[in-house]
Design a protein around this motif. Structure first.
Motif, short mmCIF file in Angstrom:
data_model
loop_
_atom_site.label_atom_id
_atom_site.label_comp_id
_atom_site.label_asym_id
_atom_site.label_seq_id
_atom_site.Cartn_x
_atom_site.Cartn_y
_atom_site.Cartn_z
N UNK A 10 0.84 -1.19 0.00
CA UNK A 10 0.00 0.00 0.00
C UNK A 10 0.88 1.24 0.00
N UNK A 11 0.34 2.31 -0.58
CA UNK A 11 1.04 3.59 -0.61
C UNK A 11 0.19 4.62 0.14
N UNK A 12 0.86 5.46 0.91
CA UNK A 12 0.19 6.59 1.56
C UNK A 12 1.09 7.80 1.44
N UNK A 13 0.65 8.92 2.01
CA UNK A 13 1.48 10.13 1.94
C UNK A 13 2.78 9.95 2.73
N UNK A 14 2.84 8.94 3.56
CA UNK A 14 4.06 8.67 4.33
C UNK A 14 5.01 7.73 3.61
N UNK A 15 4.51 7.10 2.52
CA UNK A 15 5.37 6.19 1.76
C UNK A 15 4.72 4.84 1.54
N UNK A 16 5.52 3.81 1.59
CA UNK A 16 5.13 2.46 1.20
C UNK A 16 5.11 1.51 2.39
N UNK A 17 4.05 0.72 2.47
CA UNK A 17 3.94 -0.33 3.49
C UNK A 17 3.81 -1.66 2.77
N UNK A 18 4.66 -2.62 3.14
CA UNK A 18 4.68 -3.92 2.45
C UNK A 18 4.60 -5.04 3.48
N UNK A 19 3.74 -6.00 3.18
CA UNK A 19 3.66 -7.23 3.96
C UNK A 19 4.14 -8.36 3.07
N UNK A 20 5.12 -9.11 3.52
CA UNK A 20 5.64 -10.19 2.70
C UNK A 20 5.87 -11.45 3.53
N UNK A 21 5.93 -12.56 2.84
CA UNK A 21 6.16 -13.85 3.47
C UNK A 21 7.60 -14.25 3.22
N UNK A 22 8.25 -14.75 4.25
CA UNK A 22 9.66 -15.14 4.18
C UNK A 22 9.79 -16.62 4.48
N UNK A 31 8.31 -26.21 7.83
CA UNK A 31 8.62 -25.01 8.60
C UNK A 31 7.62 -23.91 8.27
N UNK A 32 7.09 -23.23 9.27
CA UNK A 32 6.11 -22.18 8.99
C UNK A 32 6.74 -20.99 8.28
N UNK A 33 5.96 -20.39 7.40
CA UNK A 33 6.41 -19.15 6.76
C UNK A 33 6.37 -18.02 7.79
N UNK A 34 7.23 -17.06 7.61
CA UNK A 34 7.30 -15.91 8.51
C UNK A 34 6.75 -14.70 7.79
N UNK A 35 5.82 -13.99 8.43
CA UNK A 35 5.33 -12.73 7.89
C UNK A 35 6.26 -11.61 8.32
N UNK A 36 6.52 -10.70 7.41
CA UNK A 36 7.45 -9.60 7.68
C UNK A 36 6.81 -8.30 7.23
N UNK A 37 6.83 -7.30 8.10
CA UNK A 37 6.28 -5.97 7.80
C UNK A 37 7.42 -5.00 7.57
N UNK A 38 7.37 -4.27 6.45
CA UNK A 38 8.39 -3.29 6.13
C UNK A 38 7.72 -1.98 5.76
N UNK A 44 10.33 -3.57 10.04
CA UNK A 44 9.64 -3.11 11.25
C UNK A 44 9.48 -4.25 12.24
N UNK A 45 8.92 -5.38 11.80
CA UNK A 45 8.72 -6.52 12.68
C UNK A 45 8.36 -7.74 11.85
N UNK A 46 8.39 -8.91 12.50
CA UNK A 46 7.94 -10.12 11.83
C UNK A 46 7.25 -11.04 12.84
N UNK A 47 6.79 -12.17 12.37
CA UNK A 47 6.08 -13.12 13.24
C UNK A 47 7.01 -14.18 13.82
N UNK A 48 8.29 -14.12 13.49
CA UNK A 48 9.23 -15.10 14.02
C UNK A 48 9.69 -14.74 15.42
N UNK A 49 9.92 -13.46 15.65
CA UNK A 49 10.42 -13.02 16.95
C UNK A 49 9.52 -11.92 17.49
#
Length: 230
Positions: A10-22, A31-38, A44-49
């Motif tokens: 997604x894009x906003x006036x603050x820039x770009x937000x991306x959710x991806x699977x690692x 092994x479970x996939x890890x979600x990562x927020x950038x 920014x954070x992920x679901x692994x830690x």
């Protein structure tokens, strides 16, 4: 080699937000996939830690005798919220998240655990700037404010967030807290400047080191706490 699959952008006036699977191919097919927020290319954070997000909530809740009404600045992937809801003393949680797209991804299942986390009847989510939310809040409306929108004042997601660690905003947060209530801010690094600003706004501030183990590495984070006198 680690593989990445983009799930949402997604894009906003603050820039770009991306959710991806690692995924790590060497970890095996089960092994479970890890979600990562950038945000703007920055991790920014992920679901692994999730130790720091959960630890922030536990440490903050332990400092307030009666945390019935809680505000969380920053939704992230919901782990701070989930830990707050585990405390049966909590009757109301307002989550303030500036990125509307992230709220939608949590609601519609793009983040798989999102709908379950938001289904609790004690939760309301507001897509807004936490500065605006605090400025508009009813005086003494909350018992606890948790701020986790950056990795602390030295690691900003957006440059404008610098104001969150300065006296004007901190005084707004103080005004919305009940007697005995507390403001807790998470930081990835020690920040004497933040402690000074909080002390000037509240009359008190303590820095609490927070030890976590991240993928077999010992790390030290910080929690800054100021309290409204009862």
């Amino acid at each position: 080699m680690t593989e990445y699959v983009e799930l949402a952008r997604a894009e906003s006036e603050r820039g770009e937000v991306v959710l991806r699977e690692r995924r790590d191919p060497d970890a095996g097919v089960n092994a479970p996939a890890v979600l990562e927020l950038r945000v703007n290319g920055v991790f920014v954070m992920d679901t692994q830690e999730t130790s720091s997000e959960r630890g922030l909530a536990r440490a903050a809740l332990a400092k307030v005798t009666d945390p019935r009404r809680v505000v969380i600045g920053g939704l992230g992937l919901g782990f701070t919220l989930h830990e707050v809801l585990a405390d049966q003393r909590v009757e109301q949680v307002v989550v303030v998240e500036i990125e509307d797209a992230l709220v939608q991804w949590m609601r519609d299942g793009t983040v798989p655990h999102g709908p379950a986390y938001l289904a609790d009847q004690r939760v309301s989510v507001v897509a807004a700037d936490i500065r605006v939310a605090m400025a508009e809040a009813t005086p003494a409306a909350y018992d606890l404010v948790l701020l986790d929108v950056d990795n602390g004042p030295g690691f900003l997601v957006h440059d404008d967030n610098v104001a969150l660690y300065q006296r004007t905003f901190l005084e707004q947060a103080r005004a919305c807290l009940s007697p005995g209530g507390a403001l807790v801010i998470w930081s990835a690094a020690e920040s004497p400047t933040l402690q000074k600003e909080m002390r000037e706004a509240f009359g008190n501030a303590v820095a609490v080191p927070f030890e976590v183990t991240l993928q077999s590495r010992d790390e030290q984070y910080w929690i800054y706490l100021s309290r409204v006198e009862a």
